[in-house]
Design an enzyme around this catalytic site. Structure first.
Site, PDB file in Angstrom:
ATOM      1  N   GLU A 157       0.907  -1.031  -0.094  1.00  0.00           N
ATOM      2  CA  GLU A 157      -0.064  -0.083  -0.072  1.00  0.00           C
ATOM      3  C   GLU A 157       0.947   1.374  -0.063  1.00  0.00           C
ATOM      4  OE1 GLU A 157      -2.795  -0.426   3.517  1.00  0.00           O
ATOM      5  OE2 GLU A 157      -3.800  -2.284   2.257  1.00  0.00           O
ATOM      6  N   ASN A 217       2.316  -4.948  -3.156  1.00  0.00           N
ATOM      7  CA  ASN A 217       0.975  -5.333  -2.895  1.00  0.00           C
ATOM      8  C   ASN A 217       0.195  -4.063  -2.938  1.00  0.00           C
ATOM      9  OD1 ASN A 217      -0.885  -7.446  -2.590  1.00  0.00           O
ATOM     10  ND2 ASN A 217      -0.958  -6.846  -0.545  1.00  0.00           N
ATOM     11  N   HIS A 257      -9.935  -5.957  -3.154  1.00  0.00           N
ATOM     12  CA  HIS A 257     -11.198  -5.678  -2.155  1.00  0.00           C
ATOM     13  C   HIS A 257     -12.225  -4.802  -2.717  1.00  0.00           C
ATOM     14  CE1 HIS A 257      -8.978  -7.162   1.474  1.00  0.00           C
ATOM     15  NE2 HIS A 257      -8.051  -6.425   1.234  1.00  0.00           N
ATOM     16  N   GLU A 288      -5.983 -10.499  -2.042  1.00  0.00           N
ATOM     17  CA  GLU A 288      -6.982 -10.255  -0.829  1.00  0.00           C
ATOM     18  C   GLU A 288      -8.184 -10.169  -1.099  1.00  0.00           C
ATOM     19  OE1 GLU A 288      -5.191  -7.265   1.665  1.00  0.00           O
ATOM     20  OE2 GLU A 288      -3.427  -7.578   1.324  1.00  0.00           O
ATOM     21  N   ASP A 290     -12.068  -9.750  -1.544  1.00  0.00           N
ATOM     22  CA  ASP A 290     -13.599  -9.851  -0.957  1.00  0.00           C
ATOM     23  C   ASP A 290     -14.206  -8.851  -2.046  1.00  0.00           C
ATOM     24  OD1 ASP A 290     -12.656  -7.526   0.259  1.00  0.00           O
ATOM     25  OD2 ASP A 290     -12.370  -8.325   2.065  1.00  0.00           O
TER      26      ASP A 290
HETATM   27  C1  XIL Z   1      -6.654  -6.295   7.876  1.00  0.00           C
HETATM   28  C2  XIL Z   1      -6.815  -7.493   8.756  1.00  0.00           C
HETATM   29  O1  XIL Z   1      -7.893  -8.270   7.946  1.00  0.00           O
HETATM   30  C3  XIL Z   1      -7.540  -7.022   9.829  1.00  0.00           C
HETATM   31  O2  XIL Z   1      -7.861  -8.099  10.757  1.00  0.00           O
HETATM   32  C4  XIL Z   1      -6.703  -6.018  10.629  1.00  0.00           C
HETATM   33  O3  XIL Z   1      -7.424  -5.503  11.773  1.00  0.00           O
HETATM   34  C5  XIL Z   1      -6.305  -4.922   9.720  1.00  0.00           C
HETATM   35  O4  XIL Z   1      -5.877  -5.252   8.540  1.00  0.00           O
HETATM   36  N1  XIL Z   1      -5.039  -4.533   3.073  1.00  0.00           N
HETATM   37  C6  XIL Z   1      -4.089  -5.335   4.034  1.00  0.00           C
HETATM   38  C7  XIL Z   1      -4.316  -6.212   4.704  1.00  0.00           C
HETATM   39  O5  XIL Z   1      -2.825  -5.438   2.995  1.00  0.00           O
HETATM   40  O6  XIL Z   1      -3.128  -6.500   5.625  1.00  0.00           O
HETATM   41  C8  XIL Z   1      -5.368  -5.671   5.654  1.00  0.00           C
HETATM   42  O7  XIL Z   1      -5.705  -6.783   6.596  1.00  0.00           O
HETATM   43  C9  XIL Z   1      -6.466  -5.493   4.730  1.00  0.00           C
HETATM   44  C10 XIL Z   1      -6.225  -4.322   3.962  1.00  0.00           C
END
Ligand code: XIL
Length: 499
Positions: A157, A217, A257, A288, A290
């Site tokens: 990020e 990422n 996401h 990641e 969803d």
């Molecule tokens: C999130 C986890 O799922 C949570 O449990 C935590 O509180 C915060 O982080 N991008 C990422 C992940 O790279 O590490 C994040 O994970 C979600 C967004």
């Protein structure tokens, strides 16, 4: 997220496996009526057949049987983040959770994605650390698990929200310096935490002879465009980073996401964007995933399933899209439970498959390239004016000669005062068991860093030879090594000798 405030209607839509009883030679057998007779019945098996992994984010308290049954890749959801495992001097602490996850993955034949080394968030004791301290941590973390980690998210990020295409302005990016003020951090005199962290990670991997691949990422980088057809500047910025630092970066994670934020929707050019990164030679992962039910009008049945199909299909249609990871098992246990964006309902080890699960399984079972690419014409890679100095992916300076023991070609990325070269060593019509490459650097050029090869000399005529793991190359196949230097390195003519 506005969706979380909304009243949601409960949808109970559990698809049950359909079976028919058949009488065959007097014996009663149960046969699936799925038209694809040989279809796999788990995500991991179907994905493996299609040549990719299908993974899940996991925590030590949720290592239920389903993890190893359905998935063949595991990303620690929180247990490898600096706030969990880093000390302020870059050492390691509290690695128990991470160890548990790595062990679990190993005993279930799952790949592991290390997540994550350099990140502005969940930085814990590293918050505000110098590059030197980050480098110490990078070395310690990579070496602790070595090749048991197939992929490491080295930088997470790094880019700002809201489609600006800029780097974040909070630490660790406050270390960045644009020395010549040209608007990027890619020049030799610039300081760039992304480059420096990747260089360190690559050195550690090379020094240890590890197979670990190094990834960058990010989120909101999935499409070529965002809602309304505007260019996705964040994706373009990521593309420029990967193009400039290709020598250190092996893989790119699009977090995936997906939600109803205008920059986070599923666009029809997802596949085209995956493809343009893949064309840089890196693996692409949807790392990641969803999918917010807001993108299907709160429908977690067929509507959401269709969205999952689109996303999985976009990856399947690009050969170098080598893995998909969902960010949790079930909706209720997700970091964004109100979005109901995962493949299962239920919890605590007892899960029910959603329509989205069946859609993903079906799509994986169809394999790669089962449907033509989307009809939306792909938008060109970067139609924005280039934000970076021209990078020359020069055509090979020496044409490969397939009939000799080996041949070598070089591609060069140059900037004012420096260069990075990638040399490809291709075996001829017979396998080779070792190789050496000689080339002559122009006056003023000096090597500062080499990976995947031994080297003698730093200027003038320089000799490279294979290291232990890349000497054997099958007929017609190739391996690559690289080097970085100062000065200019035009007109390199590598000569390859096989042994
Ligand atoms: C999130 C986890 O799922 C949570 O449990 C935590 O509180 C915060 O982080 N991008 C990422 C992940 O790279 O590490 C994040 O994970 C979600 C967004």
């Amino acid at each position: 997220m506005n969706g979380s405030l909304r009243q949601r209607k409960k949808v109970t839509r559990i698809a049950l496996p359909t079976a028919v009883l058949l009488l065959v030679s007097g014996a009663v057998t149960v046969q699936s009526i799925d038209p694809a007779a040989a279809a796999e019945t788990t995500l991991r098996a179907a994905a493996a057949k299609a040549g990719l992994f299908f993974g899940v984010a996991a925590s030590p308290n949720r290592l239920y049987p389903i993890v190893g049954q359905e998935f063949n890749q595991l990303t620690p959801e929180n247990d490898m983040k600096p706030d969990r495992i880093a000390t302020s001097s870059g050492g390691l602490q509290n690695t128990g959770g991470a160890d548990t996850l790595v062990n679990h993955a190993q005993s279930n034949n799952m790949l592991v994605r290390g997540h994550t080394l350099v990140w502005h968030s969940q930085a814990g004791a590293l918050q505000g650390a110098s590059q030197a301290t980050l480098n110490t941590f990078i070395g310690n973390a990579i070496n602790r698990w070595g090749s048991r980690i197939a992929y490491w998210d080295v930088v997470n990020e790094a880019l700002e929200d809201n489609n600006t295409g800029r780097r974040r302005t909070q630490w660790p990016h406050t270390m960045n310096r644009d020395a010549n003020g040209d608007g990027d951090f890619f020049d030799a005199g610039d300081t760039d935490v992304i480059r420096d962290s990747f260089i360190r990670a690559k050195q550690v991997v090379q020094a240890g002879g590890l197979t670990t691949k190094l990834c960058i990422n990010d989120y909101d980088v999935e499409g070529l465009t965002v809602q309304g057809g505007t260019q996705n500047r964040k994706a373009n910025a990521l593309y420029d980073i990967v193009r400039n630092y290709r020598q250190y970066i092996d893989c790119v994670g699009f977090q995936g996401h997906f939600n109803d934020n205008p920059n986070s929707i599923i666009t029809n050019d997802l596949q085209a964007n995956i493809q343009r990164f893949a064309d840089l030679g890196v693996e692409v992962h949807l790392s990641e995933v969803d999918i917010d039910d807001d993108l299907s009008n709160n429908d977690i049945g067929a509507g959401q399933a269709e969205n999952y199909r689109k996303v999985v299909r976009a990856c399947l249609n690009v050969t170098k899209c080598t893995g998909i990871t969902v960010w949790g098992i079930s909706d209720s246990e997700s970091w964004r439970s109100s979005e109901r964006g995962l493949l299962f309902t239920g919890g605590n080890g007892s899960y029910q498959k959603k329509a989205a699960y069946h859609a993903v399984l079906d799509e994986l079972n169809k394999g790669r390239n089962s449907t033509p690419p989307p009809t939306t014409p792909p938008v060109g890679p970067t139609t924005l004016p280039p934000t970076t100095p021209p990078v020359t992916s020069a055509p090979p300076t020496t044409p490969p000669n397939p009939t000799t023991g080996c041949s070598a070609t070089v591609s060069l990325n140059s900037w004012t005062g420096g260069f990075v070269a990638t040399v490809r060593v291709t075996a001829g019509t017979s396998p080779i068991n070792g190789w050496s490459v000689q080339l002559t650097l122009p006056p003023g050029a000096t090597l500062t860093n080499v990976w995947s090869a031994n080297r003698s000399g730093t200027s003038g005529t320089v000799q490279f030879s294979n290291v232990s793991y890349n000497g054997s190359v099958n007929a017609g196949q190739y391996t690559e090594f690289g080097f970085q230097g100062t000065g200019a390195a035009t007109g390199l003519t590598p000569v390859c000798t096989a042994s």
